[in-house]
Scaffold this motif. Sequence first.
Motif: not given
Length: 207
Positions: A85-89, A92-93, A195-203
């Motif tokens: 549950k929650g935000i996937t990115g 992941l972190l 320094p990682v934008q996890e949303q880009l990984i989800v995309e």
Amino acid sequence: MARYRAAACRQCRREGIKLFLKGSRCFGEKCAIERRNYPPGQHGLGRTKPTPYGVQLREKQKAKRIYGVLEAQFRRYFAWAEAEKGITGENLLKFLERRLDNVVFRLGMAASRREARQMIGHGHIQVNGRKVSIPSFIVKVGEVVQLRSSSKMQERVADNLASGRSPVPPWLELDVNEKKGTVRGLPLREDIQIPVQEQLIVELFSK
């Protein structure tokens, strides 16, 4: 166990930032980013502007290299993150942060995640009083991570703890004298300073 065996400094140069893979070397003049701040390879200085897919790919590669995991393992973490549950990115972190090698590094016992991984593999670390030699072991809330009393790494760990390279995150509690740390809770996104934008990984994985 599978691991990246090539030069670590190439990874920092490829991502264009310090990934702090080599411990104290990353803070000195010998750091590859300080000496050659451009991608490795014959065409390193002549690379073109990346495409949107290229930007997403670089974020994934950056996260993999920071935490020292390979592709199959990273995809497994992503599958777990999607199921939570929650935000996937952010999920992941959180999984990556709770890896035992990362926890040892975050506590300051090791100068880098690579050194932490080696310490664990050689049996110097215990969790809740039991030796654990698997770097990818996921530490749970309330568990205690400690250097074994019989370890020959006592002086090395003491030096690392005294160096104060980075502060211990709020979700961990450190006892310097006992060389142990306790997981107080799950890490929050603001506690994960990478320094990682996890949303880009989800995309990227959603394509």
